[in-house]
Scaffold this active site. Structure first.
Site, PDB file in Angstrom:
ATOM      1  N   ASP A  85      14.829 -42.620  -1.466  1.00 57.41           N
ATOM      2  CA  ASP A  85      14.486 -41.358  -2.095  1.00 57.41           C
ATOM      3  C   ASP A  85      14.989 -40.425  -0.909  1.00 57.41           C
ATOM      4  O   ASP A  85      14.935 -40.929   0.039  1.00 57.41           O
ATOM      5  CB  ASP A  85      12.926 -41.174  -2.512  1.00 57.41           C
ATOM      6  CG  ASP A  85      12.809 -39.913  -2.921  1.00 57.41           C
ATOM      7  OD1 ASP A  85      13.526 -39.381  -3.475  1.00 57.41           O
ATOM      8  OD2 ASP A  85      11.786 -39.074  -2.144  1.00 57.41           O
ATOM      9  N   ASP A 139      13.940 -36.231  -0.564  1.00 60.79           N
ATOM     10  CA  ASP A 139      13.142 -35.344  -0.107  1.00 60.79           C
ATOM     11  C   ASP A 139      11.728 -35.727   0.035  1.00 60.79           C
ATOM     12  O   ASP A 139      11.071 -36.502  -0.959  1.00 60.79           O
ATOM     13  CB  ASP A 139      13.044 -34.311  -1.261  1.00 60.79           C
ATOM     14  CG  ASP A 139      14.423 -33.548  -1.463  1.00 60.79           C
ATOM     15  OD1 ASP A 139      14.931 -33.192  -0.210  1.00 60.79           O
ATOM     16  OD2 ASP A 139      14.854 -33.354  -2.699  1.00 60.79           O
TER      17      ASP A 139
END
Ligand SMILES: [Zn+2]
Length: 429
Positions: free
Chosen positions: A264, A266
């Site tokens: 991922d 952020d």
């Protein structure tokens, strides 16, 4: 499908391989002073012999060695190539001609429409068929293999869109944020490119040939995470020896199933600031460089999968998002880490924002926990999902992993990305 493979094999036989074996290798002369760079031994076998074995195993047996510096060592070792299962022709340079001065001679030697041009000082193992198909499909005059490396800040950088090269920064050129993509040292060229050299003298392959094809829109970049490494420094030389012992070049060939860690963005790679719309708000989490370096040195690919609804909301343009990703790659590259690919979903399902972009306000299959982006990566890189996993910080990442039926590792206040990567690598070893 079968037909394509057949056509491919036929094409491969028609391609000559030119290996530039005249390099001096000044930076690693501390390891071995008395041989040309391409004859430096790794585990008792010269670099050039690894290359010739690779080409032989791929039915590319018509080999042209461009030699200069200490050429007798090369010629005495390989002779006409029969002992190594190939046919070798030599181009002997009487004076240094740079990396493309040999084109003057090659014009009379190369009979086929295309030829491979390979730096004699790299160790590699790639799916050569895929490169040739890309080159043909794009109708390129020249195709360069590009890849991310661990020192983009002092490398030439190649910028491409959908494979077409539009910018090439030299080592010396100033740069701010950039995509980490450099020339890997393997090229495929149309024969007519040889006509760019009309006199006997020094020519530089990058400056005098390849860069001149950019304004013609005829230079393409074939991007690959496969193993292609030079031994420019003693440190890298010893790393390559280790990698060969661990069979890493072979394992990274896209003919073989790959494994990946899907990351991922952020909160996992960069500090979480809510919707990130301003590039100045982008900064890396602690230990992220070390974590991704560990992935780079393992047999996992590092692939980012991120939801960026800020694009659909009209808060960030595609260009701005790209620049944010350039900043991410630049910051990682400063520390020697790199990403093999970045996939993002620009969509958002709910409408009602003032600046929103209607056509991106859709229910898509790429927005996590949707699996489309991972499926695209699986297809492109021949990934075995059952050997792969997800690292994230959000319920959507967890659901993504569960939709894919693969393990999930959460980054939180207790465990950072480095902890999780160490955990994954220890579990699998
Ligand atoms: Zn989407």
């Amino acid at each position: 499908m079968k037909k394509d493979v057949k056509r491919g094999l036929f094409m491969i036989k028609d391609i000559s391989v030119v290996i530039l074996a005249g390099g001096k290798g000044t930076r690693i002369s501390s390891i071995n002073k008395d041989v040309p760079k391409s004859m430096i031994k790794l585990n008792n076998k010269p670099v050039l012999e690894y290359q010739i074995e690779f080409f032989k195993n791929n039915n590319l047996t018509n080999i042209i060695l461009v030699v200069g510096h200490l050429k007798d060592i090369i010629i005495n070792h390989f002779k006409d190539g029969k002992e190594f299962g190939v046919n070798i022709t030599y181009v002997e340079e009487q004076m240094p001609l740079g990396t493309a001065g040999c084109f003057y001679y090659l014009k009379n030697i190369i009979k086929n429409d295309n030829f491979l041009l390979v730096n004699g000082d790299i160790i590699f193992d790639i799916n050569i068929q895929k490169l040739i198909e890309f080159h043909n499909e794009k109708e390129a005059l020249a195709t360069i293999c590009t890849h991310p490396n661990s020192h983009p800040f002092d490398s030439g950088l190649i910028f491409a869109k959908d494979g077409l090269v539009y910018k090439w920064l030299s080592k010396e050129d100033e740069r701010k944020y950039y995509k980490n993509r450099v020339n890997a040292g393997i090229h495929i060229l149309k024969k007519e490119v040889l006509d760019m050299v009309n006199t006997l003298g020094k020519y530089d392959l990058d400056r005098d040939i390849l860069k001149k094809l950019i304004p013609l829109k005829k230079l393409y970049a074939y991007d690959t995470p496969e193993y292609i490494k030079d031994m420019g420094t003693p440190e890298r030389y010893y790393q390559v020896i280790e990698d060969i012992k661990n069979n890493k070049p072979y394992l990274r060939n896209l003919k073989n199933k790959q494994k990946a860690i899907f990351l991922d963005r952020d909160g996992t790679i960069n500090k979480y600031v809510g919707f990130l719309t301003n590039i100045d708000d982008f900064s890396l989490n602690n230990n992220v460089i070390d974590a991704i370096k560990l992935i780079n040195n393992s047999d996992y690919l590092a692939i980012v999968i991120t939801n960026q609804p800020v694009v659909a909301r009209g808060e960030v343009t595609f260009e701005e998002l790209e620049e944010i990703h350039h900043k991410m790659e630049t910051l990682l590259g400063m520390g020697g880490a790199y990403l093999d690919d970045i996939y993002y979903c620009p969509h958002h399902p709910d409408s009602g924002f003032p600046e929103e972009i209607k056509e991106l306000k859709i229910k898509c299959r790429c927005r996590k926990p949707g699996t489309l982006l991972v499926e695209q990566a699986v297809e492109k890189y021949n990934i075995d999902l059952s050997l792969s996993c997800v690292i994230g910080d959000d319920e959507k990442d967890k659901l993504l992993a569960s939709n894919l039926n693969i393990p999930y590792y959460e980054v939180n206040s207790e465990y950072d990305l480095l902890d999780r990567v160490k955990e994954i690598l220890n579990e699998k070893n």
